[in-house]
Design a protein around this motif. Structure first.
Motif, PDB file in Angstrom:
ATOM      1  N   SER A   1      -5.206   7.360   1.512  1.00 48.49           N
ATOM      2  CA  SER A   1      -4.611   7.946   0.142  1.00 48.49           C
ATOM      3  C   SER A   1      -3.905   9.159   0.364  1.00 48.49           C
ATOM      4  O   SER A   1      -2.995   9.282  -0.593  1.00 48.49           O
ATOM      5  CB  SER A   1      -5.900   8.226  -0.724  1.00 48.49           C
TER       6      SER A   1
ATOM      7  N   LEU B   1      -0.383   7.755   0.302  1.00 46.91           N
ATOM      8  CA  LEU B   1      -0.015   7.451  -1.172  1.00 46.91           C
ATOM      9  C   LEU B   1       0.067   8.810  -1.886  1.00 46.91           C
ATOM     10  O   LEU B   1       1.422   8.814  -2.741  1.00 46.91           O
ATOM     11  CB  LEU B   1      -1.328   6.482  -1.828  1.00 46.91           C
TER      12      LEU B   1
ATOM     13  N   THR C   1       3.761   9.831  -3.702  1.00 49.63           N
ATOM     14  CA  THR C   1       3.935  10.158  -5.125  1.00 49.63           C
ATOM     15  C   THR C   1       4.730  11.388  -5.111  1.00 49.63           C
ATOM     16  O   THR C   1       5.580  11.700  -5.850  1.00 49.63           O
ATOM     17  CB  THR C   1       2.920  10.404  -5.647  1.00 49.63           C
TER      18      THR C   1
ATOM     19  N   THR D   1       6.974   5.669   4.005  1.00 52.03           N
ATOM     20  CA  THR D   1       6.652   4.103   3.193  1.00 52.03           C
ATOM     21  C   THR D   1       6.362   3.294   4.448  1.00 52.03           C
ATOM     22  O   THR D   1       5.147   2.604   4.488  1.00 52.03           O
ATOM     23  CB  THR D   1       7.916   3.755   2.399  1.00 52.03           C
TER      24      THR D   1
ATOM     25  N   ILE E   1      -1.799  -0.088   4.630  1.00 52.96           N
ATOM     26  CA  ILE E   1      -1.685   0.025   3.115  1.00 52.96           C
ATOM     27  C   ILE E   1      -0.807  -1.046   2.954  1.00 52.96           C
ATOM     28  O   ILE E   1       0.262  -1.156   3.183  1.00 52.96           O
ATOM     29  CB  ILE E   1      -1.152   1.556   2.741  1.00 52.96           C
ATOM     30  N   SER E   2      -1.164  -1.776   1.674  1.00 53.38           N
ATOM     31  CA  SER E   2      -0.443  -2.721   1.121  1.00 53.38           C
ATOM     32  C   SER E   2       0.665  -2.421   0.242  1.00 53.38           C
ATOM     33  O   SER E   2       0.684  -1.302  -0.141  1.00 53.38           O
ATOM     34  CB  SER E   2      -1.415  -3.730   0.170  1.00 53.38           C
TER      35      SER E   2
ATOM     36  N   ASP F   1       1.851  -3.425  -2.683  1.00 50.44           N
ATOM     37  CA  ASP F   1       1.454  -3.351  -3.808  1.00 50.44           C
ATOM     38  C   ASP F   1       0.663  -2.293  -3.990  1.00 50.44           C
ATOM     39  O   ASP F   1       0.906  -1.462  -5.420  1.00 50.44           O
ATOM     40  CB  ASP F   1       0.963  -4.584  -4.643  1.00 50.44           C
ATOM     41  N   LYS F   2      -0.215  -1.852  -3.216  1.00 54.23           N
ATOM     42  CA  LYS F   2      -0.712  -0.448  -3.406  1.00 54.23           C
ATOM     43  C   LYS F   2       0.004   0.776  -3.550  1.00 54.23           C
ATOM     44  O   LYS F   2      -0.093   1.762  -4.094  1.00 54.23           O
ATOM     45  CB  LYS F   2      -1.800   0.059  -2.392  1.00 54.23           C
ATOM     46  N   ILE F   3       1.238   0.633  -2.521  1.00 54.89           N
ATOM     47  CA  ILE F   3       2.231   1.716  -2.278  1.00 54.89           C
ATOM     48  C   ILE F   3       3.023   1.740  -3.775  1.00 54.89           C
ATOM     49  O   ILE F   3       3.410   2.807  -4.276  1.00 54.89           O
ATOM     50  CB  ILE F   3       3.258   1.386  -1.091  1.00 54.89           C
TER      51      ILE F   3
ATOM     52  N   ASP G   1       1.653   0.599  -6.842  1.00 50.01           N
ATOM     53  CA  ASP G   1       0.932   0.822  -7.820  1.00 50.01           C
ATOM     54  C   ASP G   1       0.092   2.451  -7.789  1.00 50.01           C
ATOM     55  O   ASP G   1       0.170   2.957  -8.799  1.00 50.01           O
ATOM     56  CB  ASP G   1      -0.310  -0.011  -8.141  1.00 50.01           C
ATOM     57  N   GLN G   2      -0.095   2.763  -6.609  1.00 50.78           N
ATOM     58  CA  GLN G   2      -0.638   4.119  -6.592  1.00 50.78           C
ATOM     59  C   GLN G   2       0.200   5.130  -5.578  1.00 50.78           C
ATOM     60  O   GLN G   2      -0.343   6.376  -5.855  1.00 50.78           O
ATOM     61  CB  GLN G   2      -2.050   3.808  -5.690  1.00 50.78           C
ATOM     62  N   GLY G   3       1.413   4.802  -5.406  1.00 50.37           N
ATOM     63  CA  GLY G   3       2.313   5.810  -4.834  1.00 50.37           C
ATOM     64  C   GLY G   3       3.469   5.992  -5.821  1.00 50.37           C
ATOM     65  O   GLY G   3       3.619   7.113  -6.376  1.00 50.37           O
TER      66      GLY G   3
END
Ligand code: B12
Length: 215
Positions: free
Chosen positions: A2, A5, A9, A24, A32-33, A35-37, A39-41
């Motif tokens: 995290s 991520l 952000t 990245t 880290i996938s 889509d997680k990058i 959605d959560q980054g």
């Protein structure tokens, strides 16, 4: 995990477009996938920038730097999202209307919609009603999004909707409008299907309306 991520952000909020690509890549290397990058980054960073801009605490140059940072990271994860992702949520054709050269807001809407899983085709700025009609016929999008920043160009949205009607294709597409001088009342008056005041709500609305249309 995290940490990557939250770093993404933070870099996006800072508008640090030089370093975000490296982080990245290393986020992807640690498993880290994509889509997680996203959605959560990236998305929390862009949401933050949107809120701060609205509140007058950040200004256009900062928004542009953050958008560029988002783009740098998106360029890396986009092909992975396309490979691993399921079918796109839908297809959006987006453009700033004729006579209007403002495209920062439209670009943000495009990025947010892309982040929400849409395929986005950007016609650019100063887009003639006929160009929208041609794009409709050629690409058959679910949504047509128009942006205007000048009170003098808002009426081009009306003319575009009229052109869609004249071409007999108005009912085939969800028309969304936005931009600083546009509001819900104006959207209703010109017969648009929806209006959103910012990029995050534009993406939410686009998703909601496509789902409604399909159900
Ligand atoms: C940057 C800017 C420019 C840049 C544009 C650069 C670019 N590549 O976009 C330049 C310098 C080129 C420019 C030129 C002009 N500009 Co100017 N510009 C601005 C400024 C400072 C910021 C606009 C902006 O990018 N905002 C940031 C984005 C993030 O916000 P946004 O566009 O509103 O987008 C959000 C929402 O509206 C929504 N949204 C946007 N599009 C869409 C689409 C859909 C489908 C949906 C659902 C939602 C949605 O989501 C977005 C993201 O959250 C504004 C003033 C201001 N503070 O707003 C003046 C402003 C818009 N400009 C103005 C003017 C007058 C002009 C010029 C005529 C100046 C001149 N005399 O030459 C020219 C016009 C050129 C033309 N033909 O278009 C006036 C407009 C007045 C009016 N009411 O008509 C403003 C309000 C400044 C002012 N106070 O006088 N401008």
């Amino acid at each position: 995990m995290s940490e990557h991520l939250s770093e993404i952000t933070a870099l996006l909020i800072e508008g640090n477009f030089n370093e975000i690509a490296g982080i990245t890549h290393s986020a992807l290397d640690t498993g880290i996938s994509a889509d997680k990058i996203l959605d959560q980054g990236l998305m929390p960073g862009m949401d933050h920038i949107g809120i701060e801009f609205k509140a007058g605490r950040v200004f256009v140059p900062e928004v542009l730097r953050s958008a560029k940072a988002m783009q740098e990271s998106m360029d890396i994860i986009r092909p992975i999202l396309a490979e691993t992702g399921s079918e796109p949520v839908g297809r959006i054709v987006l453009g700033t209307v004729k006579g209007d050269l403002h495209d920062i807001g439209k670009n943000l809407v495009g990025m947010m919609c892309e982040g929400a899983g849409f395929e986005v085709i950007d016609l650019g700025k100063n887009v003639d009603p006929q160009e929208f009609v041609d794009a409709m016929n050629e690409l058959q999008p679910d949504i047509l999004g128009m942006s205007a920043m000048l009170t003098t160009t808002m009426m081009s949205m009306d003319r575009t909707i009229q052109a869609l009607q004249d071409a007999g294709i108005r009912e085939h597409v969800i028309v969304l409008v936005g931009g600083a001088p546009v509001n819900q009342d104006f959207a209703d008056r010109i017969g648009a299907d929806g209006y959103a005041s910012n990029a995050a709500s534009a993406a939410d609305l686009a998703k909601k309306m496509v789902n409604q249309k399909r159900s």
